[in-house]
Structure formats: structure tokens, C-alpha cells
Design an enzyme around this catalytic site. Structure first.
Site, PDB file in Angstrom:
ATOM      1  N   ASP A 166     -71.319  16.485  68.692  1.00 56.16           N
ATOM      2  CA  ASP A 166     -70.027  17.164  68.628  1.00 56.16           C
ATOM      3  C   ASP A 166     -69.585  17.617  70.004  1.00 56.16           C
ATOM      4  O   ASP A 166     -70.114  17.155  71.017  1.00 56.16           O
ATOM      5  CB  ASP A 166     -70.083  18.345  67.650  1.00 56.16           C
ATOM      6  CG  ASP A 166     -68.825  18.441  66.808  1.00 56.16           C
ATOM      7  OD1 ASP A 166     -67.758  18.746  67.383  1.00 56.16           O
ATOM      8  OD2 ASP A 166     -68.893  18.211  65.591  1.00 56.16           O
ATOM      9  N   HIS A 210     -65.762  23.276  67.369  1.00 54.51           N
ATOM     10  CA  HIS A 210     -65.757  22.256  66.327  1.00 54.51           C
ATOM     11  C   HIS A 210     -67.174  21.988  65.819  1.00 54.51           C
ATOM     12  O   HIS A 210     -67.407  21.850  64.607  1.00 54.51           O
ATOM     13  CB  HIS A 210     -65.137  20.976  66.883  1.00 54.51           C
ATOM     14  CG  HIS A 210     -64.959  19.873  65.885  1.00 54.51           C
ATOM     15  ND1 HIS A 210     -65.860  18.848  65.761  1.00 54.51           N
ATOM     16  CD2 HIS A 210     -63.986  19.635  64.983  1.00 54.51           C
ATOM     17  CE1 HIS A 210     -65.442  18.009  64.813  1.00 54.51           C
ATOM     18  NE2 HIS A 210     -64.302  18.461  64.328  1.00 54.51           N
ATOM     19  N   SER A 267     -63.777  15.769  59.366  1.00 50.41           N
ATOM     20  CA  SER A 267     -64.848  16.395  60.150  1.00 50.41           C
ATOM     21  C   SER A 267     -65.762  17.219  59.275  1.00 50.41           C
ATOM     22  O   SER A 267     -66.935  17.392  59.601  1.00 50.41           O
ATOM     23  CB  SER A 267     -64.250  17.322  61.218  1.00 50.41           C
ATOM     24  OG  SER A 267     -63.882  16.619  62.357  1.00 50.41           O
TER      25      SER A 267
END
Length: 564
Positions: free
Chosen positions: A192, A232, A409
């Protein structure tokens, strides 16, 4: 990378502009331009003369990596050998070259240098070719916008899972956990853009305290600091590793983890795909079982590097080729399908087009296709996505606390956690068998399509297909609508509701609340109710965790309540 995440508030980084020739302030004569240094993937001709041998794999693969191959009957091949150190030395000897990484699978090296130096490297007899990984100015990437959708009230849920219950229950993960499959003994690598606050958040405390965060590696900066950059990765990790009963439980709360930063959100270049490759090879050598990657690539800052839909054929993009090899060496690669469903592109992005991997699309809490979720097929006609999980209004844990977000995601790691614990439950399976059983357990297994693939998988169904002689009972795998629950949970309000399972409807109920010490703090008598929803009298409770014991004449069940 185009994040498969639709609520991204990215920290924007200024790109590095190509150097320009400045003029002498006195004479006005142009000064010599400073050569632009870029990164390049240097491919070697062969591995001839390497000191490494397939007969002594312990020199480049861990015991765990070798055990994973042996368990699945995967033979070692020349691709597993490291690049020839003599070839690497020749490249490094060219003045102006900085070596970043080498790649066993691609028989290559990642270097940085200017164009003059690159030309010299190309003349070496050990070099077959070169591919430039970043060009031009890396402008700041604008965050993608969440598609407009009505807010959804989260489904009522047993208190241990908090707001994460629906997404876990949808794929059978609650039953999976009750059967004691939570990812124990399995290793998951998460690729990520950053994991800020993971080392400080309560939801990850067990991961750290139990020393299940095995390693960290920042491929972008070539160090071990991953608790930085974009959150994220933190959000994706929460859906997997979160473990704070009464607040949030992820789908693989007892697995071990290796965290990698492969993504630099300040710009978009193929170098990030090369970072994916580096991380995958590291994961392989360390013995990782599952890779969870909520990343996707289609367009770049320099349009000439862009992929076309025709390139989504399983053999073109750097990240796709890397994901394919990762699958070939026995790792389960779980990758997000992408958020292009509403865009002109529409289709999956790399490496979601790789064969032999599990590509995950997104559905709503009501099990319908999320409009943003990318469509298949791959350009060569394979069904994509393979499966789907909740990705619209998915439950997450931000550094500031629990919340919601939308994107493939999140459906990706939610699914990756279930797949990991499913593999734990059936450890003799090969990685392709894991994918096949998950697909066969899907809600559309009999009629897959390129919107939802094989549909929403279910742990119990997959387990029973893989273990027909020792099946699990499906009775405990009740859908959310049939489960006894108290909500809102966690709650800051005095008004609470009971969602009654069929066993508690139409009969007088006795409801007792016990605090964390087991002391009875409130008892209620409820008249028979035919409806599924019952409003409880106002309950002025102190902050804490409570056990709610609900009894009828024939049934009794407990659920937890967290009062904030």
C-alpha cells in the site's frame, strides 16, 4: 496507481521537474544543463555463471518459503535464482549508477542514472535491454471522488464486531471465526501507500503485543519506516487485522503480517509497479502465504506510458507479470478490481488482469453491484472480477476511530482475510484450489458474469466443498437479518433497539444487562412482539462493556453492548 479507494484525502507531493539550463547572470551564456536522473529496469541476458544453485535454495529462500512450495508440489525453477552478482557488479561499476534493487523473477536490476549513463549500461554484454520507469514531471495526484450514494444505516450486529459485522457476516467470516479459524499461523503481506498510526491505534494493539507484525519495508524510500505517508494502508489493514472486541474485528484478526509501502501517491509512474515486484519477491522469500494489494495501474503522468484495455491481457503490465509469478510460486494474490465502473475506462486495471489470482470487486451492504466497481473481462476474455465483497460503505478504522469508506480497496482486504482463514482451515490445498473453492462457493457460481464474477463467496460452503467428509453445520451461519443483536452498537445514546431472531419473536422476553464484572445492572420484561425490531426503554448506562442476556421460554442468547 489509481487507488481502489474512493474517500482518499491524499497528501500531495510536488513532483521533481526536469533540470533546466540556467543562464550566467553576467554574460547571459546558457550554463550546462544538469542531466535528469531517472529509474530504469535493466534486464540481464541470462543467469549463466551464477554462484547460486537450485540444489541449495536456502541461500535465497527461507525455510518457510520452501515449505510453502513443497506443500503445494511447486518445483524450484531458474526464475527463483538471484541475478548473477557479477552482472550486477558490472552495472554498478558504470559511473553515475545507483543500484536500488534486483529482481530474481525478471532477471533484472532497478537502477537510477541519467540518459548518458543508461546508454553506457546498454552496451554491456550482460545487458539485454532496459525500460525507463519514470519520465517527466510528476505532478500531484488528485484524489478520486466518492460516487454520490445515499447514506446507509449499518446492519445491526453482534457487539464484538461493531460496525464491521455486516461485511464479515456476508462472506461467512463470523461463522469462520466461531469455528476457530482466524488466520492463526498464516502470513499476509499488505502492499500500500502508508500505514500511519498503526503502531499507536488500539484496534491493532493485539497485532503488536502478540508480535504478529513480523516485518515492515518501505520500498519507495528503501527503509523500514512504514508508519507514515498516506493512511490508505491503515484503513485496508483495519479490515484485515483489526481486533478490538466491542468496536471492530477484521476478517483475519489472528494472522501475522508484513507491511510494504510500494506506492508514492505524489506521482504516477511505472516505477511503482516495479516496487510491487520488489515487494512480491521479498514476500515470496520470507514465506508469505497471501498478498493483499488494493492497488491498480492504467494511466500515468506521462501519457506515452499509459496502458490500454488491450494491455489488460494478463501478460503485459509489470505488476501483472509480477502477480502472475507470485501465484506460480504458491502465494495467493488478492487484488482489487479497480474503481473504474463509472469512468470512461470502465474495466479492471493491472494487476487485476493477472491469471491465477483472486480479483475482488465490490458490492453494497444489500449485496448489489457497487456502481464504481470495475467490470471485466480481461482483454483475453477471462472472467473478472473473480469474486466480490462489500466495498460500498465498508466499515474501517481511521486513525481517529471507526468509520466508513467506499472502494474495491476495502472489498479486497475483507476478502483476503476470509481467504486466508479458509486456507488455514484446509491447509493441504494449493493456491489455485483455494481460488476454485471460493469461486464454487459464490452466490453466482452456476452462472458467473463479468460484473460480479462468481458472486459473493461463503466460508461454510467453501469449507464443505473442500472437506466433504467433515462438513461444518451451516446453522450458525445466519444472515444478518436472522441474528439477535442490540443496536446502535457501540452506542452513545440511551435509546437502544433489539433486533430479534425468529426464536425470540411472538413470546415474552426477559432482558438482563450485566456489567464487565458480572453485576446485574438492569432487568426488563418485554411483552410478546411479532416484529423483528423492538425499542428498549431508555437505559442510562455508564461507559463500558455490557453483556445483554435475552431469554424466552425456549431460547436464551447473549450479545455484547459497548456504551461510549
Amino acid at each position: 496507481m489509481r487507488f481502489s479507494y474512493l474517500l482518499l484525502l491524499a497528501g500531495l507531493c510536488a513532483g521533481v521537474s526536469p533540470a533546466r539550463a540556467a543562464s550566467d547572470p553576467v554574460t547571459g551564456t546558457p550554463a550546462r544543463a544538469i542531466p535528469t536522473v531517472r529509474r530504469h529496469l535493466i534486464y540481464f541476458t541470462n543467469k549463466t555463471g551464477t554462484p547460486f544453485s537450485l540444489s541449495q535454495p536456502g541461500a535465497f529462500l527461507s525455510a518457510r518459503a520452501l515449505q510453502r512450495r513443497t506443500r503445494q508440489g511447486i518445483a524450484l525453477k531458474p526464475r527463483d535464482l538471484p541475478v548473477n552478482p557479477a552482472y550486477v557488479a558490472q552495472v554498478k561499476a558504470v559511473a553515475g549508477t545507483r543500484l536500488w534493487y534486483t529482481s530474481r523473477w525478471f532477471n533484472a536490476a532497478i537502477v537510477s542514472c541519467d540518459s548518458t549513463t543508461l546508454a553506457q549500461i546498454r552496451t554491456l554484454s550482460c545487458v539485454q535491454g532496459a525500460q525507463t520507469l519514470n519520465r517527466g514531471q510528476g505532478g500531484p495526484r488528485q484524489p478520486e471522488k466518492e460516487p454520490v450514494a445515499p447514506a446507509e444505516r449499518p446492519s445491526s450486529a453482534p457487539a464484538d464486531y461493531g460496525i464491521a459485522y455486516n461485511q464479515a457476516q456476508m462472506i461467512g467470516a463470523v461463522t469462520m471465526h466461531n469455528a476457530n479459524f482466524r488466520g492463526e499461523g498464516m502470513q499476509i503481506a499488505v502492499f500500500d501507500a502508508g500505514f500511519p498510526s498503526v503502531n499507536q491505534m488500539a484496534v491493532f494493539a493485539p497485532l503488536l503485543q502478540e508480535q504478529r507484525l513480523i516485518s515492515t519495508f518501505n520500498v519507495v524510500d528503501k527503509n523500514t519506516d512504514v508508519f507514515q505517508r498516506n493512511d490508505h494502508g491503515t484503513l485496508c489493514l483495519s479490515t484485515l487485522a483489526g481486533n478490538q472486541p466491542g468496536v471492530f474485528i477484521g476478517t483475519a484478526p489472528k494472522a501475522s503480517y508484513r507491511l510494504f509501502i510500494t506506492e508514492d501517491i505524489g506521482s504516477e509512474h511505472p516505477v511503482e509497479e516495479a516496487n510491487w515486484l520488489v515487494a512480491a519477491e521479498y514476500a515470496d522469500s520470507a514465506g508469505v502465504d497471501v498478498i493483499s494489494s488494493s492497488l491498480g495501474y492504467s494511466t500515468f503522468d506521462v501519457p506515452s506510458a499509459n496502458y490500454t484495455y488491450a494491455d489488460m491481457n494478463g501478460r503485459t503490465a509489470i505488476s501483472t507479470r509480477a502477480a502472475t509469478v507470485a501465484a506460480r510460486v504458491g502465494m495467493l494474490v488478492v487484488n482489487s478490481a479497480g474503481n473504474e465502473g463509472n469512468s470512461a475506462w470502465r474495466y479492471i486495471t493491472a494487476p487485476a488482469d493477472a491469471d491465477s489470482i483472486l480479483t475482488v470487486g465490490a458490492v453494497t451492504a444489500q449485496r448489489n453491484h457497487a456502481a464504481f466497481s470495475s467490470y471485466g473481462p480481461s482483454a483475453d476474455g477471462r472472467i473478472k472480477p473473480n469474486v466480490v465483497a462489500q466495498g460500498q460503505q465498508a466499515a474501517l478504522v481511521y486513525p481517529t476511530g471507526p468509520g466508513y469508506g467506499s472502494g474495491t480497496s476495502f472489498s479486497c482486504p475483507i476478502m483476503a482475510g476470509m481467504a486466508t482463514a479458509f486456507w488455514q482451515s484446509s491447509p493441504t490445498l494449493g493456491v489455485q484450489q483455494v481460488i476454485q473453492f471460493l469461486q464454487r462457493s459464490g452466490s453466482l457460481a452456476a452462472n458467473p458474469n463479468n460484473t460480479l464474477g462468481y458472486g459473493i463467496p461463503n466460508f461454510v460452503t467453501a469449507y464443505n466443498l473442500a472437506n466433504p467428509s467433515t462438513p461444518l453445520a451451516a446453522a450458525s451461519a445466519l444472515p444478518a437479518a436472522e441474528a439477535l443483536a442490540v443496536y446502535p452498537n457501540p452506542s452513545r445514546e440511551e435509546a437502544l433497539f433489539l433486533h430479534l431472531s425468529p426464536a425470540f419473536r411472538g413470546t415474552p422476553l426477559r432482558v438482563r444487562l450485566f456489567d464487565a464484572r458480572g453485576t446485574l445492572v438492569r432487568e426488563l420484561q418485554l411483552a410478546p412482539a411479532g416484529a423483528a425490531e423492538v425499542r428498549l426503554p431508555a437505559l442510562p448506562l455508564a461507559k463500558g462493556i455490557y453483556t445483554c442476556l435475552v431469554s424466552s421460554g425456549k431460547a436464551q442468547q447473549t450479545v455484547r453492548l459497548v456504551k461510549l
